[in-house]
Scaffold this motif. Structure first.
Motif, PDB file in Angstrom:
ATOM      1  N   TRP A  86       0.560  11.694   7.321  1.00 44.79           N
ATOM      2  CA  TRP A  86       1.630  11.498   7.780  1.00 44.79           C
ATOM      3  C   TRP A  86       2.323  12.402   8.730  1.00 44.79           C
ATOM      4  O   TRP A  86       3.474  12.492   8.730  1.00 44.79           O
ATOM      5  CB  TRP A  86       2.561  11.181   6.517  1.00 44.79           C
ATOM      6  CG  TRP A  86       2.952  12.101   5.576  1.00 44.79           C
ATOM      7  CD1 TRP A  86       2.360  13.616   5.575  1.00 44.79           C
ATOM      8  CD2 TRP A  86       3.784  11.881   4.168  1.00 44.79           C
ATOM      9  NE1 TRP A  86       3.099  13.955   4.307  1.00 44.79           N
ATOM     10  CE2 TRP A  86       3.653  13.177   3.879  1.00 44.79           C
ATOM     11  CE3 TRP A  86       4.217  10.919   3.858  1.00 44.79           C
ATOM     12  CZ2 TRP A  86       4.250  13.282   2.535  1.00 44.79           C
ATOM     13  CZ3 TRP A  86       4.909  10.784   2.629  1.00 44.79           C
ATOM     14  CH2 TRP A  86       4.947  12.200   1.891  1.00 44.79           C
ATOM     15  N   PHE A 120       6.860   7.105   6.768  1.00 39.97           N
ATOM     16  CA  PHE A 120       6.918   7.485   5.577  1.00 39.97           C
ATOM     17  C   PHE A 120       7.345   8.694   5.114  1.00 39.97           C
ATOM     18  O   PHE A 120       7.867   8.996   4.222  1.00 39.97           O
ATOM     19  CB  PHE A 120       5.534   6.876   4.914  1.00 39.97           C
ATOM     20  CG  PHE A 120       5.189   5.578   5.051  1.00 39.97           C
ATOM     21  CD1 PHE A 120       5.377   4.533   4.209  1.00 39.97           C
ATOM     22  CD2 PHE A 120       4.459   5.032   6.295  1.00 39.97           C
ATOM     23  CE1 PHE A 120       5.076   3.114   4.324  1.00 39.97           C
ATOM     24  CE2 PHE A 120       4.131   3.605   6.614  1.00 39.97           C
ATOM     25  CZ  PHE A 120       4.613   2.793   5.542  1.00 39.97           C
ATOM     26  N   TYR A 177      10.482   9.511   2.964  1.00 42.76           N
ATOM     27  CA  TYR A 177      10.258  10.341   1.377  1.00 42.76           C
ATOM     28  C   TYR A 177      11.063  11.533   1.426  1.00 42.76           C
ATOM     29  O   TYR A 177      11.713  11.864   0.342  1.00 42.76           O
ATOM     30  CB  TYR A 177       8.909  10.923   1.360  1.00 42.76           C
ATOM     31  CG  TYR A 177       8.587  11.377   0.112  1.00 42.76           C
ATOM     32  CD1 TYR A 177       8.314  10.635  -1.083  1.00 42.76           C
ATOM     33  CD2 TYR A 177       8.524  12.824   0.152  1.00 42.76           C
ATOM     34  CE1 TYR A 177       7.890  11.574  -2.235  1.00 42.76           C
ATOM     35  CE2 TYR A 177       8.287  13.458  -1.137  1.00 42.76           C
ATOM     36  CZ  TYR A 177       8.011  12.915  -2.349  1.00 42.76           C
ATOM     37  OH  TYR A 177       7.808  13.522  -3.381  1.00 42.76           O
ATOM     38  N   ILE A 228      10.931   1.821   2.671  1.00 42.09           N
ATOM     39  CA  ILE A 228      10.167   2.726   2.345  1.00 42.09           C
ATOM     40  C   ILE A 228      10.860   3.530   1.136  1.00 42.09           C
ATOM     41  O   ILE A 228      10.134   4.171   0.255  1.00 42.09           O
ATOM     42  CB  ILE A 228       9.598   3.514   3.297  1.00 42.09           C
ATOM     43  CG1 ILE A 228       9.055   2.668   4.429  1.00 42.09           C
ATOM     44  CG2 ILE A 228       9.057   4.789   3.097  1.00 42.09           C
ATOM     45  CD1 ILE A 228       8.633   3.272   5.768  1.00 42.09           C
ATOM     46  N   ALA A 277      10.781   2.142  -2.233  1.00 36.96           N
ATOM     47  CA  ALA A 277       9.205   2.245  -2.861  1.00 36.96           C
ATOM     48  C   ALA A 277       9.281   3.753  -3.260  1.00 36.96           C
ATOM     49  O   ALA A 277       8.505   3.700  -4.303  1.00 36.96           O
ATOM     50  CB  ALA A 277       8.360   1.891  -1.788  1.00 36.96           C
ATOM     51  N   PHE A 278       9.703   4.636  -2.496  1.00 33.74           N
ATOM     52  CA  PHE A 278       9.402   6.071  -2.976  1.00 33.74           C
ATOM     53  C   PHE A 278      10.443   6.480  -4.105  1.00 33.74           C
ATOM     54  O   PHE A 278      10.368   7.645  -4.653  1.00 33.74           O
ATOM     55  CB  PHE A 278       9.470   6.960  -1.786  1.00 33.74           C
ATOM     56  CG  PHE A 278       8.358   7.084  -1.172  1.00 33.74           C
ATOM     57  CD1 PHE A 278       7.105   7.384  -1.564  1.00 33.74           C
ATOM     58  CD2 PHE A 278       8.343   7.137   0.149  1.00 33.74           C
ATOM     59  CE1 PHE A 278       5.742   7.237  -1.114  1.00 33.74           C
ATOM     60  CE2 PHE A 278       7.228   7.470   0.918  1.00 33.74           C
ATOM     61  CZ  PHE A 278       5.858   7.505   0.413  1.00 33.74           C
ATOM     62  N   VAL A 293       4.525  -1.967   2.616  1.00 38.77           N
ATOM     63  CA  VAL A 293       5.121  -0.845   2.401  1.00 38.77           C
ATOM     64  C   VAL A 293       4.715  -0.340   0.905  1.00 38.77           C
ATOM     65  O   VAL A 293       4.656   0.873   0.561  1.00 38.77           O
ATOM     66  CB  VAL A 293       6.666  -1.000   2.529  1.00 38.77           C
ATOM     67  CG1 VAL A 293       7.495   0.193   1.871  1.00 38.77           C
ATOM     68  CG2 VAL A 293       6.939  -1.174   4.133  1.00 38.77           C
ATOM     69  N   GLN A 294       5.022  -1.459   0.019  1.00 36.13           N
ATOM     70  CA  GLN A 294       4.632  -0.963  -1.536  1.00 36.13           C
ATOM     71  C   GLN A 294       3.362  -0.300  -1.559  1.00 36.13           C
ATOM     72  O   GLN A 294       3.223   0.591  -2.329  1.00 36.13           O
ATOM     73  CB  GLN A 294       4.891  -2.200  -2.380  1.00 36.13           C
ATOM     74  CG  GLN A 294       6.446  -2.485  -2.302  1.00 36.13           C
ATOM     75  CD  GLN A 294       6.950  -3.849  -3.108  1.00 36.13           C
ATOM     76  OE1 GLN A 294       5.906  -4.625  -3.547  1.00 36.13           O
ATOM     77  NE2 GLN A 294       7.891  -4.281  -3.234  1.00 36.13           N
ATOM     78  N   CYS A 327       2.860   3.055   0.047  1.00 38.66           N
ATOM     79  CA  CYS A 327       3.418   4.262  -0.338  1.00 38.66           C
ATOM     80  C   CYS A 327       2.796   4.640  -1.789  1.00 38.66           C
ATOM     81  O   CYS A 327       2.812   5.807  -1.959  1.00 38.66           O
ATOM     82  CB  CYS A 327       4.934   3.819  -1.191  1.00 38.66           C
ATOM     83  SG  CYS A 327       5.861   3.688   0.433  1.00 38.66           S
ATOM     84  N   LYS A 377       1.269   8.373  -2.220  1.00 38.76           N
ATOM     85  CA  LYS A 377       1.657   9.053  -3.618  1.00 38.76           C
ATOM     86  C   LYS A 377       0.204   9.676  -4.066  1.00 38.76           C
ATOM     87  O   LYS A 377       0.120  10.924  -4.447  1.00 38.76           O
ATOM     88  CB  LYS A 377       1.994   8.141  -4.542  1.00 38.76           C
ATOM     89  CG  LYS A 377       3.607   7.827  -4.221  1.00 38.76           C
ATOM     90  CD  LYS A 377       4.117   7.386  -5.432  1.00 38.76           C
ATOM     91  CE  LYS A 377       5.485   6.859  -5.176  1.00 38.76           C
ATOM     92  NZ  LYS A 377       6.422   6.010  -6.370  1.00 38.76           N
TER      93      LYS A 377
END
Length: 325
Positions: free
Chosen positions: A174, A182, A186, A238, A241-242, A311-312, A315, A319
């Motif tokens: 990233w 992303f 984040y 995003i 999701a984070f 996206v889910q 992410c 992680k």
């Protein structure tokens, strides 16, 4: 045997994973440093350079299918020579090697930037011709000219097909490419624009590429796009999701113009590449819509993954990759 250029990039790496999961043998090109050895006996890593026709032809010995994913993606005007040299001359070399080695089929990963993105109030489809005024990037010009090399190869008897993905979403480094979206979310980057563009899951791009490669389709190009949404909406998805704060400061056109100029001056003084350029700020403000109907009509059983679902998953993968809480 299947050859993949750009094998360590976002599309190339996901493609190789998909091919080997199906039990297919892959010859993957790396430029200077070989990737860490894995346990996949189906992948043969070879050192080659798309700018070196001799190493490229050697890598294509016994190859039936070629996925040409390698490219320099940059929207920094200072990278113009590198972008054109790699994307145009490199693609010409790939086409020539395919012809020389009698490769059965070539699939070229181009970009919607090769069609010309900046078309107000028009939905972009494959029938549109290149328009210099509709493009704001050297990268777009280079991909258009690279496509011309592929079409030239088709004229010389090469069986080939082109895909034009929109912005590709996927888990990767990233600090590079589109995965940087992303990281920004984040880190709770506060700014957003109301610009609109197309987004597509890297997994869908890979599936579409394989369908086209294994089909009788040739001498065609296809836009690959799941949905047209605002950058603001994507960043919100995003961030959610984070579990991070959503962007809340809107970037106006005047503000964007001031920022890219300031970044240009800063770059000249420090020698570092600007974080934002005239090209990237212009793209982020534009509202551009892409049609995906041609590919869906050709492959009616294909369905794109909704951006929210992509996206889910991505992410979660990021992680795990970066050991994020």
């Amino acid at each position: 045997m299947i050859l993949v250029t750009g094998a360590t990039g976002l599309v190339g790496s996901h493609l190789i994973k998909a091919l080997t999961q199906q039990g297919k043998k892959v010859r993957a090109i790396y430029h200077s440093t070989a990737p860490a050895a894995g346990n996949d006996a189906l992948v043969e890593w070879v050192q080659a350079d798309i700018l070196d026709s001799y190493s490229l032809e050697a890598a294509m010995e016994g190859v039936e299918q070629v996925y040409h994913c390698a490219a320099i993606v940059s929207f920094n005007p200072g990278d113009r020579h590198l972008i054109h040299h790699t994307n145009i001359e490199g693609t010409a070399n790939v086409v020539n090697a395919c012809l020389e080695k009698d490769v059965r089929k070539l699939l070229f990963v181009s970009s919607v930037a090769a069609i010309g993105r900046m078309r107000n109030s028009e939905t972009i489809d494959e029938t549109m011709q290149w328009n210099e005024k509709a493009n704001n990037s050297e990268y777009g010009k280079s991909k258009y000219m690279a496509e011309m090399e592929v079409w030239r190869g088709m004229g010389e008897g090469l069986n080939a097909v082109i895909v034009n993905p929109v912005i590709i979403l996927g888990a990767a480094d990233w600090d590079k490419g589109s995965a940087g979206i992303f990281k920004s979310a984040y880190n709770e980057f506060p700014w957003y624009t109301e610009g609109v563009t197309g987004f597509v899951d890297v997994a869908d791009v890979v599936r579409a590429m394989q369908l086209l490669m294994d089909s009788d389709v040739h001498n065609q190009r296809y836009i690959l796009s799941a949905e047209n949404i605002t950058y603001h909406h994507l960043f919100n998805l995003i961030a959610k999701a984070f579990g991070k704060k959503m962007p809340h400061k809107k970037v106006t056109p005047l503000m964007a113009a001031l920022v890219w100029r300031a970044e240009a001056v800063k770059g000249k003084l420090t020698g570092k590449k600007p974080l934002l350029t005239k090209e990237t700020t212009g793209t982020a403000q534009a509202k551009v819509y892409f049609s995906n109907s041609k590919f869906l009509e050709a492959f009616p059983g294909f369905a794109y993954t909704p951006v929210e679902v992509s996206v889910q998953r991505i992410c979660l993968e990021l992680k795990q990759k970066y050991a994020l809480p």
